[in-house]
Design a protein around this motif. Sequence first.
Motif, PDB file in Angstrom:
ATOM      1  N   LEU A 180     -20.665  20.372  24.387  1.00 42.98           N
ATOM      2  CA  LEU A 180     -20.742  20.842  23.001  1.00 42.98           C
ATOM      3  C   LEU A 180     -19.438  21.440  22.484  1.00 42.98           C
ATOM      4  O   LEU A 180     -19.081  21.208  21.335  1.00 42.98           O
ATOM      5  N   MET A 234     -17.759  20.069  19.125  1.00 44.40           N
ATOM      6  CA  MET A 234     -17.555  20.950  17.977  1.00 44.40           C
ATOM      7  C   MET A 234     -16.082  21.337  17.784  1.00 44.40           C
ATOM      8  O   MET A 234     -15.767  22.180  16.950  1.00 44.40           O
ATOM      9  N   GLY A 247     -20.607  29.547  28.293  1.00 49.17           N
ATOM     10  CA  GLY A 247     -21.958  29.113  28.666  1.00 49.17           C
ATOM     11  C   GLY A 247     -22.236  27.666  28.339  1.00 49.17           C
ATOM     12  O   GLY A 247     -23.278  27.134  28.687  1.00 49.17           O
ATOM     13  N   GLU A 248     -21.345  27.008  27.619  1.00 46.05           N
ATOM     14  CA  GLU A 248     -21.613  25.639  27.156  1.00 46.05           C
ATOM     15  C   GLU A 248     -20.689  24.611  27.808  1.00 46.05           C
ATOM     16  O   GLU A 248     -20.877  23.411  27.598  1.00 46.05           O
ATOM     17  N   ARG A 297     -21.954  21.503  30.052  1.00 44.86           N
ATOM     18  CA  ARG A 297     -23.422  21.575  30.206  1.00 44.86           C
ATOM     19  C   ARG A 297     -24.102  20.288  29.771  1.00 44.86           C
ATOM     20  O   ARG A 297     -25.009  19.806  30.435  1.00 44.86           O
ATOM     21  N   CYS A 298     -23.744  19.737  28.634  1.00 44.77           N
ATOM     22  CA  CYS A 298     -24.467  18.535  28.194  1.00 44.77           C
ATOM     23  C   CYS A 298     -23.527  17.351  28.152  1.00 44.77           C
ATOM     24  O   CYS A 298     -23.803  16.344  27.513  1.00 44.77           O
ATOM     25  N   ALA A 306     -36.023  14.976  30.271  1.00 47.81           N
ATOM     26  CA  ALA A 306     -36.678  16.060  29.541  1.00 47.81           C
ATOM     27  C   ALA A 306     -36.535  17.368  30.308  1.00 47.81           C
ATOM     28  O   ALA A 306     -36.931  18.427  29.835  1.00 47.81           O
ATOM     29  N   LEU A 307     -35.952  17.286  31.514  1.00 43.71           N
ATOM     30  CA  LEU A 307     -35.813  18.482  32.348  1.00 43.71           C
ATOM     31  C   LEU A 307     -34.366  18.939  32.454  1.00 43.71           C
ATOM     32  O   LEU A 307     -34.088  20.126  32.526  1.00 43.71           O
ATOM     33  N   ALA A 308     -33.437  17.987  32.498  1.00 43.09           N
ATOM     34  CA  ALA A 308     -32.031  18.340  32.701  1.00 43.09           C
ATOM     35  C   ALA A 308     -31.208  17.073  32.517  1.00 43.09           C
ATOM     36  O   ALA A 308     -31.745  16.006  32.249  1.00 43.09           O
ATOM     37  N   LEU A 333     -33.252  17.761  40.785  1.00 41.51           N
ATOM     38  CA  LEU A 333     -32.249  17.699  39.712  1.00 41.51           C
ATOM     39  C   LEU A 333     -30.863  17.910  40.294  1.00 41.51           C
ATOM     40  O   LEU A 333     -30.706  18.446  41.380  1.00 41.51           O
ATOM     41  N   PRO A 381     -29.341  29.552  19.275  1.00 43.94           N
ATOM     42  CA  PRO A 381     -28.076  30.145  19.706  1.00 43.94           C
ATOM     43  C   PRO A 381     -27.039  29.085  20.064  1.00 43.94           C
ATOM     44  O   PRO A 381     -27.379  27.972  20.454  1.00 43.94           O
ATOM     45  N   GLY A 382     -25.776  29.432  19.911  1.00 42.31           N
ATOM     46  CA  GLY A 382     -24.696  28.589  20.413  1.00 42.31           C
ATOM     47  C   GLY A 382     -24.419  27.373  19.555  1.00 42.31           C
ATOM     48  O   GLY A 382     -24.772  27.313  18.385  1.00 42.31           O
ATOM     49  N   LEU A 383     -23.810  26.378  20.164  1.00 36.10           N
ATOM     50  CA  LEU A 383     -23.268  25.240  19.427  1.00 36.10           C
ATOM     51  C   LEU A 383     -24.275  24.113  19.229  1.00 36.10           C
ATOM     52  O   LEU A 383     -24.044  23.205  18.466  1.00 36.10           O
ATOM     53  N   ASP A 384     -25.399  24.169  19.928  1.00 37.61           N
ATOM     54  CA  ASP A 384     -26.395  23.097  19.900  1.00 37.61           C
ATOM     55  C   ASP A 384     -26.953  22.896  18.486  1.00 37.61           C
ATOM     56  O   ASP A 384     -27.404  23.836  17.858  1.00 37.61           O
ATOM     57  N   ARG A 424     -26.183  27.724  15.093  1.00 33.12           N
ATOM     58  CA  ARG A 424     -24.910  28.303  15.533  1.00 33.12           C
ATOM     59  C   ARG A 424     -24.870  29.824  15.429  1.00 33.12           C
ATOM     60  O   ARG A 424     -23.955  30.398  14.848  1.00 33.12           O
ATOM     61  N   SER A 463     -29.203  22.381  25.096  1.00 31.36           N
ATOM     62  CA  SER A 463     -27.853  21.989  25.502  1.00 31.36           C
ATOM     63  C   SER A 463     -27.545  22.327  26.949  1.00 31.36           C
ATOM     64  O   SER A 463     -26.455  22.065  27.414  1.00 31.36           O
ATOM     65  N   GLY A 464     -28.503  22.938  27.649  1.00 29.87           N
ATOM     66  CA  GLY A 464     -28.238  23.342  29.027  1.00 29.87           C
ATOM     67  C   GLY A 464     -27.601  24.724  29.131  1.00 29.87           C
ATOM     68  O   GLY A 464     -27.327  25.212  30.222  1.00 29.87           O
ATOM     69  N   ALA A 465     -27.369  25.360  27.982  1.00 34.85           N
ATOM     70  CA  ALA A 465     -26.720  26.676  28.002  1.00 34.85           C
ATOM     71  C   ALA A 465     -27.752  27.806  27.944  1.00 34.85           C
ATOM     72  O   ALA A 465     -27.407  28.961  27.720  1.00 34.85           O
ATOM     73  N   HIS A 507     -27.297  31.255  29.933  1.00 36.38           N
ATOM     74  CA  HIS A 507     -26.284  32.125  29.333  1.00 36.38           C
ATOM     75  C   HIS A 507     -26.874  32.950  28.188  1.00 36.38           C
ATOM     76  O   HIS A 507     -26.708  34.171  28.128  1.00 36.38           O
ATOM     77  N   TYR A 508     -27.605  32.280  27.295  1.00 36.12           N
ATOM     78  CA  TYR A 508     -28.106  32.995  26.119  1.00 36.12           C
ATOM     79  C   TYR A 508     -29.282  33.903  26.454  1.00 36.12           C
ATOM     80  O   TYR A 508     -29.395  35.003  25.912  1.00 36.12           O
ATOM     81  N   ILE A 512     -34.870  22.207  26.880  1.00 27.97           N
ATOM     82  CA  ILE A 512     -34.720  21.546  28.170  1.00 27.97           C
ATOM     83  C   ILE A 512     -34.430  22.634  29.207  1.00 27.97           C
ATOM     84  O   ILE A 512     -33.310  23.119  29.322  1.00 27.97           O
ATOM     85  N   VAL A 513     -35.468  23.046  29.927  1.00 28.52           N
ATOM     86  CA  VAL A 513     -35.325  24.142  30.885  1.00 28.52           C
ATOM     87  C   VAL A 513     -35.876  23.695  32.243  1.00 28.52           C
ATOM     88  O   VAL A 513     -37.080  23.509  32.392  1.00 28.52           O
ATOM     89  N   PRO A 514     -35.006  23.480  33.217  1.00 21.01           N
ATOM     90  CA  PRO A 514     -35.504  23.041  34.529  1.00 21.01           C
ATOM     91  C   PRO A 514     -36.329  24.125  35.225  1.00 21.01           C
ATOM     92  O   PRO A 514     -36.065  25.323  35.045  1.00 21.01           O
ATOM     93  N   GLN A 569     -36.251  25.124  38.136  1.00 21.78           N
ATOM     94  CA  GLN A 569     -35.430  25.970  39.017  1.00 21.78           C
ATOM     95  C   GLN A 569     -34.999  27.275  38.343  1.00 21.78           C
ATOM     96  O   GLN A 569     -34.726  28.259  39.009  1.00 21.78           O
TER      97      GLN A 569
END
Lengths: 548, 137
Positions: free
Chosen positions: A109, A113, A124-125, A128-129, A362-364, A470, B13-16, B42, B66-68, B71-72, B95-97, B99
Amino acid sequence: MSKKRRWLEEEYARATERFPEREYPFRTLSDIEIDPLYTEDDLEDFDPGRDLGYPGSYPYTRGVQASMYRGKLWTMRMFAGMGTAEQTNERFRKLLEAGQTGLSTAFDLPTLMGYDSDHPFAQGEVGRCGVAVASLADMEVLFDGIDPSEVTTSMTINSPANAIWAMYLAMAQRKGVSIESLGGTIQNDILKEFIAQKEYIFPPAPSVKLVIDTFEWGPRNVPRWNFISVSGYHIREAGSTAVQELAFTLADGIHYVRKALERGLDIDEFAPRISFFFNVHNDFFEEIAKLRAARRIWARQMREVYGAKNPRSWMLRTHAQTAGVSLTAQQPLVNVARVAIQALAGVLGGTNSLHTDAYDEALALPSEEAATLALRTQQVIAYETGVANTADPLAGSYFLESLTDEMERQTLRYFEQIDALGGVEAAIEEGYFAREIGDAAFEQQREIDSGERVVVGVNKYASPYPEVPLEPIDPQVEKIQAQRLAKVRSERDPQRAARALEALREAAVRGENTMPAFLEAAHAYCTLGEQMDVLREVYGVYEEPVLI
Amino acid sequence: MERRAIRVLIAKPGLDGHDRGAKVIARALRDAGMEVIYTGLRQTSEMIISAAIQEDVEAIGLSVLSGAHMHYFREIAAGLREQGAQDILLFGGGIVPDQDLPELEELGVGRLFTPGSSTGDVVNYLQETLRPETATT
């Protein structure tokens, strides 16, 4: 009375009196009512010569190549990107070894951006994606050991597309590869960002201007490159129906064509390199009809409305991806079946390249095992099912042709609505697309929540399911990125970098084509964040109105 | 005595920029009679915490695809504690695994709604958690 009507009113009515229809919504995901039967009565206005033609000829309903998949199979192009450039480079090499025929890059991201990996907003980003690319140095690691003249590379990048494309071109030039021979695609479709995915930086007008810079510069300098992939994928994922996806995407494409013509460009110089990207969702026939209708509408618009003379300008070449939004976190292995059926629809619709989603998305981010299985799914379709033996095998089907016609009709109605609002940019600012898509998404969720629409494993046949393994993202990614950025900033020629950024500013201020300045900035190791900051100052930033 | 409607902040939150889920949930909660504030895109953690306190909400729903998310959730859970606002229920979706669930639980985060969840589940969850005396199921 038509024979079909008589049959429905007599035979069918009698039959359903004894055995009533199931409680089920017999309509497509776009709310098109589906009849119990289609016959020749449904094709009264249908003229195969005019509406179908032959594959490889106008209006391309049956596909853009005469030989279709007998000549060359679709490109199996799996989207990949995670963590550091090193980690993604490793995944790229494995996919090439596994028989993949093109690369497709997912960025993180901050990159999407326009922020460097060490910017506070990137915390934190990073990685990540997708993969973090903040300068030419990252691009060099990403394609280490890969010959850019041997593969075509697709890059899913929009607002900072010019800068990232320039980094890729600079990377190739440093390997001694001439950019004239490079093949690939940048997504570079900013309109659908405002409409759906929301990864915009600048306001619509300067954003579109940057896109048109690539329409002008691309064909003259990198003639084999698709400088845009006009994308319905994200519009669909945001909740639109199939018809809205089709209509809004083609409207976006037409908007770019109009803007390029306003700049005085020759349609037959740029239009052959416009490519597209559609979603393939669950409603099997509707998705096939959508791809066929897309080719026919585009060909007719380019030829009849915009006067293109080169047949390559009429051809809609498209990538397709299975519907990420249809994947469920519950019973994730069921997604394997969904993806296979959606991929089959893409192939029967004549897509030119295809990404199949991994069952764990849908998980990761997908694990390597899941991504390989998704690629294998395409290979089974290509080599085992026989569907690639003949072009457009479903043509002439009463049902499919009537659905294709209906989608074309509804799309033309949307074009009229958008034009009445003053065109795509005006419709964005007025919130038209946000409302249309928001309402459709809400309605779909309501149908699922009420059980009217079945989602297997979620609102029907729900049962406990085992966890799937995963793949972790390199926890060092932020540190590695920050270190590489620090090294780039300290080792580059500071004067060359400063001059390059100044030249970019001047090109932007004067409204000149920015691509030469982006290419020099890439070679000068200017970071992505530095380049985007220059443009943020010149163009300003966009914030959308908050609507629910 | 009748209690006021549940007030809830739905935050991105964040850039997603993926806001389909956030918007659908916001509408569904509003249709269920809750007062919903949607932050738009944002937002920083600080912006979300201060909006939650100013708007006097009982719950914050974070939407992250976004996988972040870790952090948030960490930042916002810590921020709420610092401001003495840890009574605000923090929950989320995206999207929250699996784990990540143990650490989220440790942080005091409530339920996480992953793809395939129904809006009814979210409505029920908030009613059962925040209005247990009136919840119907």
